[in-house]
Every structure is written in structure tokens, then in C-alpha cells.
Design an enzyme around this catalytic site. Structure first.
Site, mmCIF file in Angstrom:
data_model
loop_
_atom_site.group_PDB
_atom_site.id
_atom_site.type_symbol
_atom_site.label_atom_id
_atom_site.label_comp_id
_atom_site.label_asym_id
_atom_site.label_seq_id
_atom_site.Cartn_x
_atom_site.Cartn_y
_atom_site.Cartn_z
ATOM 1 N N LEU A 177 10.721 6.591 4.990
ATOM 2 C CA LEU A 177 10.260 7.949 4.724
ATOM 3 C C LEU A 177 9.777 8.605 6.001
ATOM 4 C CD1 LEU A 177 8.157 7.282 1.523
ATOM 5 C CD2 LEU A 177 10.365 8.409 1.653
ATOM 6 N N GLU A 186 2.360 9.468 -5.370
ATOM 7 C CA GLU A 186 2.142 8.035 -5.625
ATOM 8 C C GLU A 186 1.386 7.427 -4.455
ATOM 9 O OE1 GLU A 186 6.122 6.494 -5.878
ATOM 10 O OE2 GLU A 186 6.648 7.757 -7.584
ATOM 11 N N ASP A 231 0.769 -0.691 0.738
ATOM 12 C CA ASP A 231 1.129 -1.316 2.013
ATOM 13 C C ASP A 231 1.599 -2.744 1.760
ATOM 14 O OD1 ASP A 231 1.521 -1.385 4.667
ATOM 15 O OD2 ASP A 231 -0.582 -1.497 5.238
ATOM 16 N N LYS A 250 0.382 10.057 5.578
ATOM 17 C CA LYS A 250 -0.423 8.899 5.948
ATOM 18 C C LYS A 250 -1.900 9.243 6.034
ATOM 19 C CE LYS A 250 2.820 5.789 6.866
ATOM 20 N NZ LYS A 250 3.015 5.365 8.235
ATOM 21 N N ASP A 264 12.700 -15.420 -25.756
ATOM 22 C CA ASP A 264 13.041 -16.841 -25.682
ATOM 23 C C ASP A 264 13.929 -17.129 -24.462
ATOM 24 O OD1 ASP A 264 11.558 -17.419 -27.858
ATOM 25 O OD2 ASP A 264 13.234 -17.381 -29.288
ATOM 26 N N TYR A 265 14.829 -16.175 -24.187
ATOM 27 C CA TYR A 265 15.700 -16.339 -23.029
ATOM 28 C C TYR A 265 14.873 -16.357 -21.745
ATOM 29 C CZ TYR A 265 19.244 -15.340 -19.493
ATOM 30 O OH TYR A 265 20.032 -15.384 -18.378
ATOM 31 N N ASP A 266 13.939 -15.388 -21.655
ATOM 32 C CA ASP A 266 13.053 -15.343 -20.484
ATOM 33 C C ASP A 266 12.295 -16.646 -20.328
ATOM 34 O OD1 ASP A 266 13.725 -12.902 -19.630
ATOM 35 O OD2 ASP A 266 11.981 -11.850 -20.455
ATOM 36 N N TYR A 300 9.020 1.788 -8.058
ATOM 37 C CA TYR A 300 8.873 3.216 -7.784
ATOM 38 C C TYR A 300 10.161 3.968 -7.469
ATOM 39 C CZ TYR A 300 8.605 1.302 -3.009
ATOM 40 O OH TYR A 300 8.848 0.625 -1.842
ATOM 41 N N GLU A 341 7.569 -2.210 -4.461
ATOM 42 C CA GLU A 341 6.794 -2.817 -3.382
ATOM 43 C C GLU A 341 6.154 -4.104 -3.873
ATOM 44 O OE1 GLU A 341 7.077 -0.898 -0.787
ATOM 45 O OE2 GLU A 341 5.524 -1.452 0.663
ATOM 46 N N CYS A 364 11.839 -9.285 39.639
ATOM 47 C CA CYS A 364 12.825 -9.678 40.652
ATOM 48 C C CYS A 364 12.498 -9.158 42.037
ATOM 49 C CB CYS A 364 14.229 -9.226 40.239
ATOM 50 S SG CYS A 364 14.463 -7.445 40.349
ATOM 51 N N CYS A 380 18.387 -8.863 38.079
ATOM 52 C CA CYS A 380 17.004 -8.955 37.593
ATOM 53 C C CYS A 380 16.937 -9.836 36.346
ATOM 54 C CB CYS A 380 16.480 -7.559 37.291
ATOM 55 S SG CYS A 380 14.823 -7.585 36.597
ATOM 56 N N CYS A 417 13.526 -0.592 37.498
ATOM 57 C CA CYS A 417 13.903 -1.591 38.483
ATOM 58 C C CYS A 417 15.352 -1.319 38.878
ATOM 59 C CB CYS A 417 13.782 -2.970 37.846
ATOM 60 S SG CYS A 417 14.703 -4.239 38.697
ATOM 61 N N CYS A 425 9.701 -4.275 41.224
ATOM 62 C CA CYS A 425 9.822 -4.917 39.916
ATOM 63 C C CYS A 425 9.072 -6.261 39.936
ATOM 64 C CB CYS A 425 11.295 -5.138 39.600
ATOM 65 S SG CYS A 425 11.554 -6.149 38.150
ATOM 66 N N LYS A 450 7.239 12.872 -3.889
ATOM 67 C CA LYS A 450 8.668 12.967 -4.193
ATOM 68 C C LYS A 450 8.919 14.203 -5.045
ATOM 69 C CE LYS A 450 8.816 7.990 -4.245
ATOM 70 N NZ LYS A 450 8.824 6.767 -5.039
ATOM 71 N N LYS A 478 0.686 5.143 -1.525
ATOM 72 C CA LYS A 478 1.647 4.376 -0.727
ATOM 73 C C LYS A 478 1.100 2.973 -0.514
ATOM 74 C CE LYS A 478 4.476 4.664 3.420
ATOM 75 N NZ LYS A 478 4.201 3.332 3.952
HETATM 76 S S1 IVH Z 1 9.840 5.493 -1.958
HETATM 77 C C1 IVH Z 1 13.849 6.591 0.304
HETATM 78 N N1 IVH Z 1 7.478 5.071 -2.977
HETATM 79 O O1 IVH Z 1 6.897 3.001 2.139
HETATM 80 C C2 IVH Z 1 12.462 6.117 0.294
HETATM 81 N N2 IVH Z 1 8.011 3.980 -0.921
HETATM 82 O O2 IVH Z 1 7.987 4.510 4.601
HETATM 83 C C3 IVH Z 1 12.159 5.134 -0.771
HETATM 84 N N3 IVH Z 1 6.247 2.518 -0.082
HETATM 85 O O3 IVH Z 1 9.925 1.376 2.736
HETATM 86 C C4 IVH Z 1 10.753 4.672 -0.741
HETATM 87 N N4 IVH Z 1 4.812 2.865 -1.712
HETATM 88 O O4 IVH Z 1 8.063 0.066 1.539
HETATM 89 C C5 IVH Z 1 8.307 4.802 -1.953
HETATM 90 N N5 IVH Z 1 5.442 4.785 -4.027
HETATM 91 C C6 IVH Z 1 6.262 4.505 -3.021
HETATM 92 C C7 IVH Z 1 5.908 3.622 -1.968
HETATM 93 C C8 IVH Z 1 6.816 3.393 -0.925
HETATM 94 C C9 IVH Z 1 5.038 2.220 -0.584
HETATM 95 C C10 IVH Z 1 6.784 1.985 1.191
HETATM 96 C C11 IVH Z 1 8.159 1.385 1.087
HETATM 97 C C12 IVH Z 1 9.031 2.164 2.023
HETATM 98 C C13 IVH Z 1 8.028 2.799 2.927
HETATM 99 C C14 IVH Z 1 8.574 4.122 3.431
#
Ligand code: IVH
Length: 687
Positions: free
Chosen positions: A92, A124, A128, A322, A44-46, A235, A183, A419, A440, A434, A416, A298, A126
Site C-alpha cells: 500500500l 481498518e 503489524d 501510518k 466432522d471433516y474438519d 481483510y 494478516e 580497495c 573493488c 569508488c 574507497c 479502502k 493496520k
Molecule cells: S490490504 C493491495 N488491509 O499492510 C493491498 N493490508 O502495506 C492489500 N496490512 O502487505 C493489503 N492490515 O501486510 C490490508 N487491514 C489491512 C491490513 C493490511 C495490515 C498489511 C499487509 C500489507 C501491508 C501493506
């Protein structure tokens, strides 16, 4: 509460309801926080808070100063308020291959002195998107911020409250205070739909889901954020009043219990399984509903994470492996030379716009003269490009069978372009510079742009175009002139495209930055090789601007003690010290510095001066049994100490492991304090 949607309310009804909600929510906050006697359920609060946000989103002009959404910070008239992260939000380290990943695991094991014991790793995807931090007190969301520069982010609490995956209250028991990190992102489908709507309405479209998520969250009008489909995965955690779990995996489970969304693809694995996860994700990538650009690994055990700690801006306990860079080919229309604030001439490729991995690329770096020669890229060539993650796109090389007959090798200018001064290459350097220094305009403008940029003085409403225009019209030349702009407020207000409000906003942001931290100040000066890490190092060591200035001037004398001290602070060696000395040896630089100092309040940097070991010089000798040498060194450095190899009069402490030999003797001779390993653990605050 009324059942009508906010859109059905008249302005008057909305105002009345907001007033009622403000006092009702404040009452429930009090009952919950100070009287421990809540009268309503969390759900209810939410609902009350959500209703408040929804109405505010529909009627932003009715947001009350005492609204629950404005409790912390509250966005000022222009831009967002700033929030200093209690623990910095770091990034990271990257891995690009299985070898890099194995090396990451091996490094962690070496650091910890773990040989053949299994070490669980959480993998995990990553995402974007953009990272955010959410602070909960007594289970309630109190504020949320963007990552910003890692130290300080923007207060986007009101906007975050409009996202369905951001709980306003945590379910079940939670630490008294905890900062949740995650994220915020937009799915591919929502991104396409948004762009369609944007272009339908004649508005600009976004380059990719990541930009659209960032753009949607950083809207000054929360109504816009609320209308955008944003999601979030949690995360990590930042500051917490207690460690939330013994392992990262169990922490992820807790997050889900508290009501967060956690990626369902996460897995806890051993090292081999973790490597296999990368292959599996690379295959699934295209079919996932959102963009991922790699896998984050991690080390699962949080006690091990704590021991591993950080090196510079990245943790030793995590890495981002990556996916390979994305490539494309396009036409190289021109090569233009950009002059940087230190006078460096950088060739930039002007390209026919091309989509590389979802981003429209029109410019790419060509690094330097030698790179152009080595790759033999010519104007008119079709070139191959690549882009990996956030990195600036790069030109890999020309596609030779598409080269037009008329294409000539590129002749790098020796003057340059800004300039006309001679541009020279010092021996052993790849960069041509330069020699125009202070005359400049490119250097002046680039310096000014750097000075006001986000990690430096962070002056809003003073972007590159404005700096350029002000410079042309003689309003600013030296950085100190920026702080004299308030004297010209009237004149600025009368400029085309300005007006009283914009001018007043600019003056406000200038005034608000007169008080500045020492590391930012040093960084803002734009001395070559003094990036933010070195600026922090200097600030921590010297403490105040006056002391720094005095020591630097003294260090301009070759062979002086101050010069030697500088070498050891900067550790990395002479090149950086030379740049500093060069800067301070130039009287015109000192004049600018003093001019600035007279207008600003540069704050004293205390950070590590109150640590138990700050400024102390330590030597480790012999074998330590409870930790490896790198771990001990890292610990000592994180407490502000400098770790050196040999014992001298200047050594403050020698830590004696077993079999300590000649160094122990030397310490005794010189009367330097010594401790054994137990004593060291005590000093270092290790139980
Ligand atoms: S951990 C100390 N976990 O990646 C590091 N980051 O290059 C804490 N990201 O700035 C981040 N998925 O924006 C972590 N499962 C995940 C992630 C994640 C995406 C992004 C995040 C961070 C960047 C690091």
C-alpha cells in the site's frame, strides 16, 4: 477415531492412524469434490483434518507423501516450496498526515471524475504482522503462502493449517475458487510469553511481535508453528472465480460468515469520519492486545476499486495512513562507510543498541556526505533516531548539549575503504563513488550478494557470509561462477561447517535456478537504476534475452533509433537509458552476460505480448464521457499499450472523444486507425 492425544500415541499407533486418516480423508475429498455426495458434516471433516495435522505435528517423521497436508506443493527437503501468486500481492501507498489522506481521496475522485457524490470508505486498523494468502477450492483450503516478494511466496500450507483462525473449510456458500488474504500476527502477551520461554530455553528472543509471527510461521517443522500462538484477521481477496460481494464491507461480512476472524474495529465511514477514525485508533493503540502501525483505508465500492486499478505496485483504491514515527536517543559510537554494488559510499551510523518502538536498533543510515554535514553529526554524539514502520531507522540529528568536547566534525573519505581507489563525486550528484569498478572487492561481493538475493536469482544456502568466504577462496568472482560451483561440490563439502548434505542442498538450489525469468535475470545484473519495476518493463518490451542484448548493444550508438526507442520505453528519461548504455558499452560486462547466458535458460517474457494492445501506441484526443483521461490512460497501459500525446506514423490507434480536433485530422491524413469512445470501450474490454 481414538480419543487419546497425539502425545499419548506410540510411534506405531501414530503411523497406523495417519495411514487410516490419509485414506479416509481422500475418500471424503472424492465424495465431496467429484461425486457431490458427502457422507459426513463439515465439522466432522474438519476434525479429521485437524487430527491428521496434530499427529503430524507430534510425529513429523511420519508425514506420509500421500498425506492430505502434502497435497499441494509440499515442502522440499530444505526450505519451502514456492508458490506463484495468481494475482500479485501488492503493498500500500503510505499517508503520513491528514493532508496526505485528503489528497488520496481527492486523487481517487479526480481519477473517477466523481465530484460531490458521497464515497464510502472502509477503515481498518493496520495490523503489524505478515500478510498471507489462502486459496480455497470448493470451500476447502488447498494451499497457503506467504507474500514473499509479492510475485512468489513460500508454500506454508502445513503450518497455516495449525492456526486456529485459519478455517480448513468455509462455512456456507462460497465461490468455487477464492484466494483470501489476511494478516497473521501474534498478540503482545503471546509475544512476551514466547520470548520468556525462548530465553528460558537458551534460545534467541525475537525483536517484536511481527518478527516472532513471521519466525513462527516460517518454521520448517510445523510442530513449532503449532506450539506458537498465532492469530489471523482476514481483510482482502486475490483471485476469485466470481466477485464475492458488491462492496468491500459486504465482503468483510462474508468473511465472517465463512468462519474467518475479521477485525471488530473495522468501520464503514464517509471521508470526515474516516479521518476521525485515525485519531481514535491512535488513542486506543497502546491498549489494544496487538500491535497496529496505522489505519488502512479502502474505497468501499468494488466496482470503483476495479476502475481505479493500480499504479505500479500499489492500488489507487487504498492507502495506509501510518502513525507517527517512534523516536529515541542513543550514543553514536562510530560512522562506517559501506560500499554498495554500484560503488556508492554510504555512511552508516553504528549505535549503542536502543529500543525504538519495540525494535532493537544498532545501525542507522546517514544517507550521504551532505546529510552528515547538514546535520553535523559527529562520532561520540548522542543522536536522536526515528523509525517508521518497516523503514530503516534514521538519524534525525545530534543532541547538542550532550556533545563531548573532543567530538570532531566527520571527514568523509575520498578513497574507497574496500580497495583504496579514488572515490569521486560526479557533478550534481550527492553520492560519492569508488572508481575501482571490477577490481573493488566490495563491489564484486555486493554484486554477487545482490545476484543471489531473493528478488534476483533467489539461491538458497548462499547468504552474504558464504559469498564472501567463497570469494576470498577464489571459488566465485563473476556471477557466472556461481553456476560452476557444482564442479566444486566435493571441495565445498569438505569445507569447515559444510559436509555432504549441505553441499548437496546448495547444488540443488543452484540447479533449480538455472531456468530463470527474464525480468529476474535483468534485475539480478544489478545495473544501476534498474530495479525490479524497470527490469519488468524491459523484459516485457524486448521479450527475450537475445533480443534485449542485441538492441542494447545497438543503443550504445548515440542517436541510433534503438537509443531513442529506449528513451521512450523507460519514459522516466535519459538517466536510466544512460546507465543501460553504459553497462552494454563495457565489453567485460558483455562477456559476463554471455558467460551467464551459456549456462542458463532465460525464459521468454510473454506477459503483455498477448494483450490486445501490447506494444501498441495510442493517442487519446477530445473529451471522453464515461471515464477520465487518467483512467483511460491507465487502462490502456495495463493492456500493454503506450500512451503518447501526439499522432505520428508510428501511432497505432487514435481514440476520438467528443470535440476531437487537429489530432483527428492528422490521424486521417496519416491513415492511422481511429475509434470512437464506444469502440475504445470495446477494445479495452469494458462492458
Ligand atoms: S490490504 C493491495 N488491509 O499492510 C493491498 N493490508 O502495506 C492489500 N496490512 O502487505 C493489503 N492490515 O501486510 C490490508 N487491514 C489491512 C491490513 C493490511 C495490515 C498489511 C499487509 C500489507 C501491508 C501493506
Amino acid at each position: 477415531m481414538t480419543d487419546r492425544t497425539p502425545a499419548e500415541l506410540t510411534e506405531e499407533e501414530a503411523a497406523t492412524e495417519l495411514e487410516r486418516l490419509a485414506s479416509e480423508i481422500a475418500r471424503h475429498d472424492r465424495l465431496y469434490n467429484t461425486e457431490d455426495a458427502p457422507e459426513i458434516t463439515d465439522a466432522d471433516y474438519d476434525a479429521l483434518r485437524r487430527r491428521n495435522t496434530e499427529i503430524e505435528v507430534a510425529f513429523p517423521s511420519l508425514i506420509r507423501p500421500d498425506s492430505p497436508s502434502q497435497k499441494v506443493g509440499g515442502a522440499p527437503a530444505s526450505g519451502f516450496g514456492k508458490i506463484t501468486h495468481r494475482l500479485p500481492m501488492l503493498s500500500l501507498d503510505n499517508a503520513f498526515s491528514a493532508t496526505d489522506f485528503d489528497e488520496f481521496c481527492a486523487r481517487a475522485r479526480r481519477f473517477l471524475g466523481l465530484k460531490d457524490v458521497p464515497m464510502a470508505i472502509v477503515a481498518e486498523p493496520k495490523i503489524d504482522g505478515l500478510s498471507i494468502s489462502l486459496t480455497y477450492e470448493k470451500g476447502r483450503l488447498v494451499y497457503g503462502a506467504t507474500r514473499g516478494d509479492g510475485a512468489e511466496g513460500e508454500d506454508v500450507t502445513t503450518n497455516l493449517r495449525t492456526i486456529k483462525d485459519v478455517p480448513t473449510r468455509l462455512k456456507g456458500a462460497a465461490p468455487d475458487r477464492i484466494e483470501i488474504r489476511g494478516e497473521v500476527f501474534m498478540t503482545k502477551a503471546d509475544f512476551l510469553a514466547l520470548n520468556e520461554a525462548q530465553s528460558g530455553a537458551g534460545l534467541r528472543s525475537y525483536a517484536n511481535p511481527r518478527n516472532s509471527a513471521a519466525g513462527s510461521l516460517r518454521q520448517l517443522d510445523p510442530k513449532i508453528t503449532a506450539a506458537r500462538a498465532l492469530s489471523m484477521f482476514a481483510y482482502a481477496f486475490g483471485e476469485a472465480s466470481e466477485t464475492p460481494a458488491p462492496t468491500h464491507w459486504e465482503y468483510l461480512e462474508k468473511l465472517a460468515k465463512w468462519g474467518f476472524k475479521v477485525s471488530p474495529l473495522n468501520e464503514r465511514l464517509d471521508q470526515d469520519g474516516a479521518a476521525g477514525f485515525h485519531t481514535a485508533m491512535a488513542e486506543r493503540r497502546a491498549s489494544l492486545p496487538y500491535d497496529i502501525d496505522g489505519v488502512v483505508y479502502k474505497i468501499d465500492d468494488l466496482a470503483l476499486q476495479r476502475r481505479l486499478g493500480f499504479v505500479g505496485r500499489t492500488p489507487r483504491w487504498a492507502t495506509a495512513w501510518k502513525f507517527p514515527a517512534e523516536r529515541a536517543t542513543t550514543l553514536l559510537e562510530d560512522i562506517k562507510i559501506q560500499v554498495g554494488r554500484t560503488g556508492s559510499l554510504t555512511p552508516v551510523a553504528w549505535l549503542q543498541g536502543v529500543n525504538v518502538g519495540g525494535v532493537l536498533v544498532t545501525r542507522a543510515t546517514l544517507h550521504n556526505e551532505d546529510e552528515i554535514t547538514r546535520k553535523d553529526v559527529r562520532v561520540g554524539d548522542t543522536v536522536e533516531l526515528q523509525r517508521a514502520g518497516d523503514v530503516i531507522p534514521q538519524v534525525i540529528g545530534p543532541v547538542l548539549d550532550k556533545r563531548p568536547k573532543s567530538a570532531e566534525p566527520f571527514a568523509f573519505p575520498d578513497h574507497c575503504p574496500a580497495c583504496g581507489s579514488l572515490a569521486v563525486r560526479a557533478e550534481g550528484e550527492v553520492v560519492r563513488r569508488c572508481t575501482g569498478g571490477l577490481i573493488c572487492p566490495a563491489q564484486t561481493i555486493e554484486r554477487l550478494v545482490h545476484f543471489v538475493s531473493r528478488p534476483a536469482f533467489d539461491i538458497e544456502h548462499l547468504g552474504e557470509q558464504t559469498v564472501r568466504a567463497f570469494h576470498t577462496d577464489g571459488l566465485v568472482d563473476s556471477p557466472a561462477d556461481i553456476f560452476r560451483l557444482p564442479e566444486h561440490e566435493q571441495e565445498i563439502a569438505e569445507r569447515e561447517g559444510w559436509g555432504a548434505t549441505s553441499a548437496a542442498n546448495l547444488m540443488r538450489s543452484i540447479e533449480s535456478r538455472r531456468a530463470i525469468s527474464l525480468p529476474r535475470f535483468i534485475y539480478a545484473l544489478g545495473i544501476r537504476r534498474i530495479g525490479d519495476a524497470n527490469a519488468k518493463l524491459l523484459a516485457r518490451h524486448y521479450g527475450t534475452l537475445a533480443h534485449w542484448r542485441e538492441q542494447m548493444v545497438a543503443a550504445t550508438i548515440i542517436g541510433s533509433e534503438e537509443r531513442q526507442a529506449l528513451g521512450s520505453i523507460m519514459r522516466v528519461g535519459g538517466a536510466i537509458a544512460d546507465e543501460l548504455v553504459g553497462f552494454f558499452a563495457e565489453p567485460r560486462n558483455l562477456a559476463v552476460l554471455d558467460d551467464l547466458a551459456g549456462q542458463l535458460n532465460v525464459q521468454e517474457e510473454k506477459a503483455t505480448t498477448d494483450g490486445p494492445l501490447s506494444g501498441k501506441s495510442i493517442v487519446f484526443t477530445g473529451t471522453l464521457t464515461t471515464m477520465t483521461r487518467p483512467e483511460a490512460k491507465a487502462r490502456a497501459e495495463s493492456l500493454g499499450a503506450r500512451v503518447t500525446d501526439s499522432v505520428s506514423k508510428k501511432t497505432d490507434l487514435v481514440v476520438l472523444g467528443t470535440d476531437a480536433g487537429s489530432k483527428a485530422k492528422k490521424a486521417a491524413e496519416l491513415g492511422v486507425t481511429t475509434v470512437d469512445e464506444a469502440g475504445w470501450r470495446d477494445i479495452a474490454g469494458l462492458e
